[in-house]
Scaffold this motif. Structure first.
Motif, PDB file in Angstrom:
ATOM      1  N   ARG A 168       1.018  -1.359  -0.494  1.00  0.00           N
ATOM      2  CA  ARG A 168      -0.243   0.050   0.011  1.00  0.00           C
ATOM      3  C   ARG A 168       1.149   1.349  -0.568  1.00  0.00           C
ATOM      4  O   ARG A 168       0.461   2.042  -0.912  1.00  0.00           O
ATOM      5  N   THR A 169       1.934   1.275   0.985  1.00  0.00           N
ATOM      6  CA  THR A 169       1.969   2.918   0.567  1.00  0.00           C
ATOM      7  C   THR A 169       3.517   3.043   0.045  1.00  0.00           C
ATOM      8  O   THR A 169       4.657   1.712  -0.779  1.00  0.00           O
ATOM      9  N   LYS A 170       4.366   3.902  -1.015  1.00  0.00           N
ATOM     10  CA  LYS A 170       5.265   4.238  -1.874  1.00  0.00           C
ATOM     11  C   LYS A 170       7.023   3.974  -0.658  1.00  0.00           C
ATOM     12  O   LYS A 170       7.519   2.456  -1.821  1.00  0.00           O
ATOM     13  N   SER A 180      -4.631 -18.117   7.417  1.00  0.00           N
ATOM     14  CA  SER A 180      -4.008 -18.939   6.244  1.00  0.00           C
ATOM     15  C   SER A 180      -3.513 -17.071   5.231  1.00  0.00           C
ATOM     16  O   SER A 180      -4.345 -16.308   5.534  1.00  0.00           O
ATOM     17  N   ILE A 181      -2.751 -17.860   4.058  1.00  0.00           N
ATOM     18  CA  ILE A 181      -2.021 -16.129   3.478  1.00  0.00           C
ATOM     19  C   ILE A 181      -3.299 -15.836   3.198  1.00  0.00           C
ATOM     20  O   ILE A 181      -3.416 -14.242   3.079  1.00  0.00           O
ATOM     21  N   GLU A 182      -4.146 -16.615   2.177  1.00  0.00           N
ATOM     22  CA  GLU A 182      -5.059 -15.933   1.575  1.00  0.00           C
ATOM     23  C   GLU A 182      -5.975 -14.987   2.350  1.00  0.00           C
ATOM     24  O   GLU A 182      -6.709 -14.343   1.412  1.00  0.00           O
ATOM     25  N   ASP A 183      -6.043 -15.426   3.237  1.00  0.00           N
ATOM     26  CA  ASP A 183      -7.033 -14.344   3.880  1.00  0.00           C
ATOM     27  C   ASP A 183      -6.244 -13.883   4.446  1.00  0.00           C
ATOM     28  O   ASP A 183      -7.188 -12.495   4.616  1.00  0.00           O
ATOM     29  N   VAL A 184      -5.397 -13.203   4.475  1.00  0.00           N
ATOM     30  CA  VAL A 184      -4.686 -12.160   5.780  1.00  0.00           C
ATOM     31  C   VAL A 184      -3.896 -11.164   4.444  1.00  0.00           C
ATOM     32  O   VAL A 184      -4.128 -10.396   4.239  1.00  0.00           O
ATOM     33  N   ILE A 185      -4.314 -12.190   3.350  1.00  0.00           N
ATOM     34  CA  ILE A 185      -2.989 -10.820   1.835  1.00  0.00           C
ATOM     35  C   ILE A 185      -5.012 -10.725   1.445  1.00  0.00           C
ATOM     36  O   ILE A 185      -4.918 -11.339   0.730  1.00  0.00           O
ATOM     37  N   ASP A 186      -4.150  -9.349   1.406  1.00  0.00           N
ATOM     38  CA  ASP A 186      -5.373  -8.217   0.397  1.00  0.00           C
ATOM     39  C   ASP A 186      -4.176  -7.568  -0.999  1.00  0.00           C
ATOM     40  O   ASP A 186      -3.591  -7.578  -1.341  1.00  0.00           O
ATOM     41  N   TYR A 187      -4.777  -8.057  -2.169  1.00  0.00           N
ATOM     42  CA  TYR A 187      -4.527  -6.827  -3.990  1.00  0.00           C
ATOM     43  C   TYR A 187      -5.097  -5.581  -3.809  1.00  0.00           C
ATOM     44  O   TYR A 187      -6.039  -5.850  -3.955  1.00  0.00           O
TER      45      TYR A 187
END
Lengths: 393, 184
Positions: free
Chosen positions: B39-41, B95-102
């Motif tokens: 998210r951040t530059k 799981s990772i899939e739940d934590v990581i949004d994109y």
């Protein structure tokens, strides 16, 4: 199910494959064609808004330097190797000659940047050509001016404050010392090795002002004329070259800067590394090797004109006494020769646009160089004192 | 391949100029991909420069890499995810899939002749609501224009799955476009 397979087909059509497969077409109704056209347009033509300036290279470089100093000896560039050994030779053959007390004290705050241009003003930069000294002159203070012979090498040691000229010690810089100046008149050349081991080749008709030792966050010098610099790497302390109109900021690199007073165009040519150029309007441009940035004056303010790819070697050949001509006009070449030998060139307008190719070796007498020119283009020259008249044959 | 003027041999020999050409070529693509995760530059720059530091330190093995671009994206993907994992705490049950949004950057057309302003706003909203994995696939395929086979390697899924993800995204976008013309 029908729908799903249609979009699956679209999905495979949109793939950017390295080699384009056989053309596929979509059999579909008019309505679907419109749908496909929109999707295709979206897919191929629409992009996220472009990203702003990134600092990735600078950050990577910092990490590498940090890592590098811990893990392995940093690999010096080819110039560094050569340079290091010669410094040691010079340090080994020290001979105390004179002790010079430096009187110029310009208070610097460690973290603040000096206004090098203002300091350049205090050095009384003579704009009048008649005031120009005949010899290369090293100015250590108002009182102490040392005349040097052509091609003299001046070097500043970092650890013991010794100033050397051609391996002879000429002075020791005081802790209070700030800036020294070197004036290289027409027809002469010189070299300076700064306290941080950065190296400057100074071309004819050039003045350079630099601190005897670098303090604070920046390493700054001032150049009027032409110089080629090999800046020692120090990611923590950027190196800044100031000229009357613009500045060039560097981390560690080699480049040529040409900023003659009264010249319509100034330029920077990058040989190695990376630099950032900032013009009088604070416009910035980053350069990669073999790029040339031109700067012109608009209403007295230096302005970036453009950037192009060049063969950088051609622009630094003067340090080896070679003038490369790659389609330059006779007029431009004569300006360079005149500057190099300290002659005034008067050229007939009928031939000044002649285009020249080849290498001119400048170590010879000026007359020999002019004869060489006569042999490659249809001109004849006549020398009268310090002036050279060039006419068509 | 678009790495024409990158001299792997010179990078292996430790020439920073050659390495910089590589960094400059891929910086903005990798940055765009990384910022979707972090998210951040500043953090995205950290992630990408960490990737390049790794590349530099393992430059000896560079010629063994079959596809540099895909490899760089894989490194960036992994670094970005491990960063997210670190900051999201170590809740083992998720799981990772739940934590990581994109998140995908806002997409704009060159002009509004084929796709109107309202339509592009709608499309961007819809893309933002796609599942994270679908968004990653979408970014790599559409924005970074990688072949599906390379995307499959980076995300460790099959080419078939990629096709399904993209078809799904296209279908939803297409529906949104239709509704648009139907309602107004």
């Amino acid at each position: 199910m029908m729908k799903q397979s249609k979009f699956m087909l679209f999905a495979s059509l949109f793939e950017k494959k390295p080699i384009k497969g056989k053309e596929q077409s979509v059999d579909s109704s008019l309505e679907e064609e419109d749908e496909y056209r929109k999707l295709e347009y979206f897919w191929n033509e629409c992009q996220p808004s472009s990203t702003e300036d990134l600092n990735i290279w600078a950050k990577t470089l910092q990490k590498i330097e940090k890592e590098g100093s811990a893990v392995e000896e940093r690999k010096p560039t080819k110039y560094n190797i050569h340079f290091k050994s010669s410094v040691w030779i010079r340090l080994a053959s020290l001979a105390a000659v004179v002790l010079i007390i430096l009187v110029i004290t310009l208070n610097i705050e460690g973290s603040q940047r000096d206004d090098l241009r203002k300091i350049a003003g205090t050095f009384n930069m003579n704009t009048d050509a008649s005031e120009e000294p005949d010899d290369v002159t090293l100015i250590i203070s108002e009182e102490k001016k040392i005349e040097l012979k052509n091609d003299a090498k001046v070097s500043y040691a970092n650890d013991n404050n010794v100033i050397n000229v051609d391996q002879q010690q000429v002075g020791v810089s005081d802790a209070k010392v700030e800036y020294n100046q070197i004036i290289v008149p027409k027809g002469k050349r010189s070299q300076v090795i700064l306290a941080d081991k950065s190296r400057i080749w100074i071309n004819s008709g050039t003045k350079v002002i630099y601190p005897c030792s670098f303090k604070g966050k920046y390493r700054e010098i001032f150049v009027e004329g032409e110089a080629y610099l090999e800046v020692a790497k120090d990611a923590q302390r950027p190196f800044i070259v100031n000229t009357n109109g613009f500045e060039v900021q560097v981390l560690g690199t080699s480049f040529n800067v040409s900023a003659y007073r009264g010249s319509a165009l100034s330029s920077i040519v990058l040989v190695e590394g990376s630099v950032e150029v900032k013009d009088g309007n604070k416009q910035r441009v980053t350069m990669i090797p073999n790029e040339m940035v031109s700067i012109g004056e608009v209403n007295g303010v230096a302005q970036l004109k453009g950037k192009k790819t060049v063969n950088a070697e051609e622009y630094i050949s003067w340090i080896d006494g070679v003038l490369m001509m790659n389609g330059e006009t006779l007029k431009d070449v004569l300006v360079k020769i005149g500057r190099y030998y300290g002659k005034t060139m008067i050229c007939d307008t009928g031939v000044e646009q002649n285009v020249l190719y080849g290498k001119l070796f400048l170590n010879n007498q000026c007359e020999m160089v002019m004869k060489a020119l006569e042999s490659i283009t249809l001109i004849k020259f006549e020398m009268r004192g310090d002036s050279i008249f060039v006419n068509g044959k | 391949m678009d790495i024409g003027n990158i001299d792997i041999k010179k990078i292996k020999q430790g020439e920073q100029v050659a390495f910089k050409t590589l960094v400059d070529l891929y910086s903005s693509s990798l940055f765009r991909y990384a910022i979707g995760f972090v998210r951040t530059k500043e953090i995205a720059e950290e992630v990408v420069s960490d990737v390049f530091l790794d590349v530099w330190l393992s430059r000896e093995k560079l010629s063994e890499v079959r596809n540099i671009k895909a490899w760089l994206f894989t490194l960036t993907h992994n670094k970005a995810i491990s960063y997210c994992r670190k900051t999201k705490g170590n809740n083992d049950t998720i799981s990772i899939e739940d934590v990581i949004d994109y998140q995908i950057g806002y997409i704009l057309p060159p002009d509004y002749q084929i796709i109107s302003k309202e339509e592009i706003i709608k499309i961007n909203k819809i893309i933002a609501m796609l599942p994270p994995k679908c968004k990653m696939v979408f970014t790599l395929a559409k924005i970074e224009q990688l072949p599906y086979k390379e995307i499959a390697e980076i995300l460790n899924i099959s080419v078939k799955t990629i096709n399904i993800h993209i078809a799904k995204a296209l279908e939803i976008i297409s529906k949104a476009l239709k509704k648009e013309s139907g309602y107004r």
